[in-house]
Scaffold this motif. Structure first.
Motif, PDB file in Angstrom:
ATOM      1  N   LEU A 107      44.612  12.275 -22.852  1.00  0.00           N
ATOM      2  CA  LEU A 107      44.596  13.301 -22.062  1.00  0.00           C
ATOM      3  C   LEU A 107      45.832  13.527 -21.346  1.00  0.00           C
ATOM      4  O   LEU A 107      46.595  12.618 -20.997  1.00  0.00           O
ATOM      5  CB  LEU A 107      43.526  13.112 -20.731  1.00  0.00           C
ATOM      6  N   TYR A 108      46.268  14.767 -21.329  1.00  0.00           N
ATOM      7  CA  TYR A 108      47.616  15.182 -20.628  1.00  0.00           C
ATOM      8  C   TYR A 108      47.382  15.954 -19.306  1.00  0.00           C
ATOM      9  O   TYR A 108      46.680  17.030 -19.439  1.00  0.00           O
ATOM     10  CB  TYR A 108      48.618  15.918 -21.766  1.00  0.00           C
ATOM     11  N   THR A 121      42.607  16.051 -24.541  1.00  0.00           N
ATOM     12  CA  THR A 121      42.044  17.026 -23.244  1.00  0.00           C
ATOM     13  C   THR A 121      43.449  17.279 -22.606  1.00  0.00           C
ATOM     14  O   THR A 121      44.285  16.416 -22.645  1.00  0.00           O
ATOM     15  CB  THR A 121      41.216  16.312 -22.376  1.00  0.00           C
ATOM     16  N   VAL A 122      43.676  18.497 -22.146  1.00  0.00           N
ATOM     17  CA  VAL A 122      44.676  19.017 -21.106  1.00  0.00           C
ATOM     18  C   VAL A 122      43.927  19.440 -19.780  1.00  0.00           C
ATOM     19  O   VAL A 122      42.979  20.425 -19.783  1.00  0.00           O
ATOM     20  CB  VAL A 122      45.232  20.174 -21.833  1.00  0.00           C
ATOM     21  N   ILE A 127      46.151   8.237 -21.008  1.00  0.00           N
ATOM     22  CA  ILE A 127      46.389   9.411 -20.024  1.00  0.00           C
ATOM     23  C   ILE A 127      47.569   9.515 -19.663  1.00  0.00           C
ATOM     24  O   ILE A 127      48.461   8.437 -19.210  1.00  0.00           O
ATOM     25  CB  ILE A 127      45.329   9.056 -18.779  1.00  0.00           C
ATOM     26  N   HIS A 128      48.288  10.619 -19.851  1.00  0.00           N
ATOM     27  CA  HIS A 128      49.668  10.821 -19.523  1.00  0.00           C
ATOM     28  C   HIS A 128      49.782  11.523 -17.997  1.00  0.00           C
ATOM     29  O   HIS A 128      49.332  12.729 -17.922  1.00  0.00           O
ATOM     30  CB  HIS A 128      50.252  11.947 -20.282  1.00  0.00           C
ATOM     31  N   CYS A 129      49.996  10.890 -17.178  1.00  0.00           N
ATOM     32  CA  CYS A 129      50.211  11.464 -15.761  1.00  0.00           C
ATOM     33  C   CYS A 129      51.466  11.288 -15.123  1.00  0.00           C
ATOM     34  O   CYS A 129      51.919  11.232 -14.012  1.00  0.00           O
ATOM     35  CB  CYS A 129      49.173  10.463 -14.537  1.00  0.00           C
ATOM     36  N   ILE A 137      50.439  18.999 -28.043  1.00  0.00           N
ATOM     37  CA  ILE A 137      50.448  17.530 -28.590  1.00  0.00           C
ATOM     38  C   ILE A 137      49.074  17.111 -28.629  1.00  0.00           C
ATOM     39  O   ILE A 137      48.416  16.273 -29.217  1.00  0.00           O
ATOM     40  CB  ILE A 137      51.757  16.916 -28.096  1.00  0.00           C
ATOM     41  N   ALA A 138      48.617  17.026 -27.293  1.00  0.00           N
ATOM     42  CA  ALA A 138      47.421  16.627 -26.781  1.00  0.00           C
ATOM     43  C   ALA A 138      46.425  17.311 -27.548  1.00  0.00           C
ATOM     44  O   ALA A 138      45.256  16.535 -27.982  1.00  0.00           O
ATOM     45  CB  ALA A 138      47.043  16.665 -25.213  1.00  0.00           C
TER      46      ALA A 138
END
Length: 483
Positions: free
Chosen positions: A108-109, A153-154, A74-76, A146-147
């Protein structure tokens, strides 16, 4: 599920907490070793430091963690309010490095609804045009792709708020707000509480729902609709209008973001609207009021009420009734308000739910008084013990501490069975002395006036309260008229 969360800030930390509580193995990434070490002292989940904008750092992390063991990434991470260069490094490069280093993980982004550039108030969903004209917006879209290319998921998040963070309310209370564009109505505000943002992210990754999803609450309103209601609640003037700032980093937009697709998957927000959160989040309003009161930038607002604080038996209700009759105010007793709302007496609440639950009811009762004016508010003796109550008490009006010695208080409360903290006490005076010692610094720090009631009748005390409040508000009105 083993989850790697890059960025443990306002939303990421909440995501990590939820996933860990649900039994998943969580590894939280922070940019610096210092922040990772800090989190490690307070969180039950593992923390690591890694600069995701640096490919070598991410590759080294993947080797350390054994990349194939990571199920979800997950990118947060945040750009720390940087410009296009930081967006490129943190969002685009960071997302690319994570998907390359952990190719088997579901990605997930967390993006932003600012990628929708619409300006005519239309409803937008995940199929709507999303091609922003700002470099920052285009970089968000590049990171999204990219995601999506990795079959992930975006999550497009609306404006995030929560305890300690609400730009709409903070700017309004500090006198910095303005209604921008749309013929004086302002843009539509699309918002989401941080807790709901986190729950939506968790929902998407645990259900493995790929594609684009808007994360926004159920009640989008215009700036004018929002601030006029806030002004009514917090007793401040409605701000003026201005044209939108052409230099806004993500541009100015005016659209109503739909969450229908996310709702259809079974998710629903805890706070359907911003005003639901103001009512039900125990820390939202108080935390923003505290920020404003302690910033020193503007004089904190005070509402035209009189609040009485002090230990049980100090005469708050009796004196409050007399003051209210003298000046034509409404008398409000927070204990009575709690009993009416909960449907139980105070002793029954203590007996069946405990003191901690009573304090929650007490805080909720206090929040319900936001927007009240022309009241004398007699508070419970322990209301000052909850930090979340202090800023609201200061905001609600002029505060008078009715101070009486424990021996006198013990005599006054001896025959009263409606005092659960004294029920069953062999030595009520000793208990009252202890409570006074604990609470005295809080009473002192809050009070605009302290009245020692030992040698005064309730009528004399009430007169002192009334006159001091009159002088206080007259002086305050004079200062505000000048500023």
């Amino acid at each position: 599920m083993k989850v790697l969360i890059a960025g443990c800030g306002f939303v990421g930390e909440r995501v990590a907490d939820l996933l860990h509580a649900a039994g998943h193995e969580v590894i939280g990434l922070t940019h610096s070793p210092e922040s990772a070490a800090r989190l490690a002292t307070v969180k039950p989940w593992r923390t690591e430091s890694c600069d995701i904008s640096n490919s070598a750092d991410v590759i080294a992390l993947a080797a350390k963690l054994i990349a194939g063991s990571i199920d979800t990434v997950i990118h947060c991470a945040s750009s720390s309010r940087g410009g296009a260069e930081m967006y490129q490094a943190v969002y685009v490069d960071g997302m690319r490095h994570l998907t390359q280093a952990f190719p088997a993980a579901f990605p997930l982004y967390t993006s932003s609804t600012s990628v929708y550039p619409q300006q005519n108030g239309e409803i937008v969903d995940e199929t709507s045009f999303a091609d922003p004209d700002r470099d920052t917006g285009r970089l968000l879209r590049e990171a999204e792709n990219i995601a999506l290319d990795a079959k992930g998921t975006v999550a497009r998040l609306a404006g995030i708020y929560g305890p300690g963070r609400s730009f709409v309310l903070k700017n309004l209370l500090e006198g910095k707000a303005a209604i921008e564009g749309n013929n004086g109505q302002g843009r539509i505000l699309n918002q989401i509480h941080a807790d709901d943002a986190a729950s939506a992210v968790v929902h998407l990754v645990t259900q493995r729902l790929s594609g684009i999803y808007n994360i926004v609450d159920d009640a989008q309103v215009t700036q004018r609709q929002c601030v006029e209601r806030l002004c009514s609640i917090f007793g401040v003037k409605v701000p003026g209008t201005r044209e939108p700032d052409p230099n806004r980093k993500r541009g100015w937009s005016h659209k109503r973001v739909s969450n229908t697709k996310l709702h259809a998957t079974g998710w629903a927000p805890l706070y359907a609207s911003y005003f639901d959160a103001l009512r039900d989040d125990p820390d939202l309003a108080s935390s923003i009021l505290d920020l404003v009161q302690t910033s020193g930038e503007t004089p904190p607002s005070r509402q035209p009420n009189i609040l009485l604080i002090g230990l049980m038996g100090s005469g708050k209700t009796t004196v409050g009734r007399i003051v209210a009759q003298m000046i034509g105010f409404q008398i409000v007793d927070t204990d009575h308000l709690i009993a009416d709302t909960v449907g139980k007496s105070i002793p029954d609440i203590f007996a069946t739910e405990g003191e901690a639950a009573f304090r929650q009811h007490e805080s909720a009762a206090l929040r319900s008084l936001l927007g009240k004016r022309g009241c004398v508010i007699a508070t419970g003796g322990g209301i000052v013990t909850q930090p979340r109550n202090l800023a609201i008490l200061r905001h609600l009006g002029y505060i008078v501490w009715l101070d009486a010695d424990p021996e006198r208080l013990a005599r006054r409360t001896a025959m009263n069975t409606n005092r659960p903290l004294l029920n069953g006490e062999e030595n009520p005076k000793a208990k009252l002395e202890r409570l006074l010692n604990e609470r005295k610094p809080l009473y002192k720090s809050l009070a605009d006036l302290r009245i020692k009631t030992a040698e005064l009748t309730p009528q004399e005390t009430a007169y002192g309260v009334m006159e001091s409040a009159r002088v206080f508000f007259a002086r305050r009105q004079k200062i505000e008229s000048v500023t």
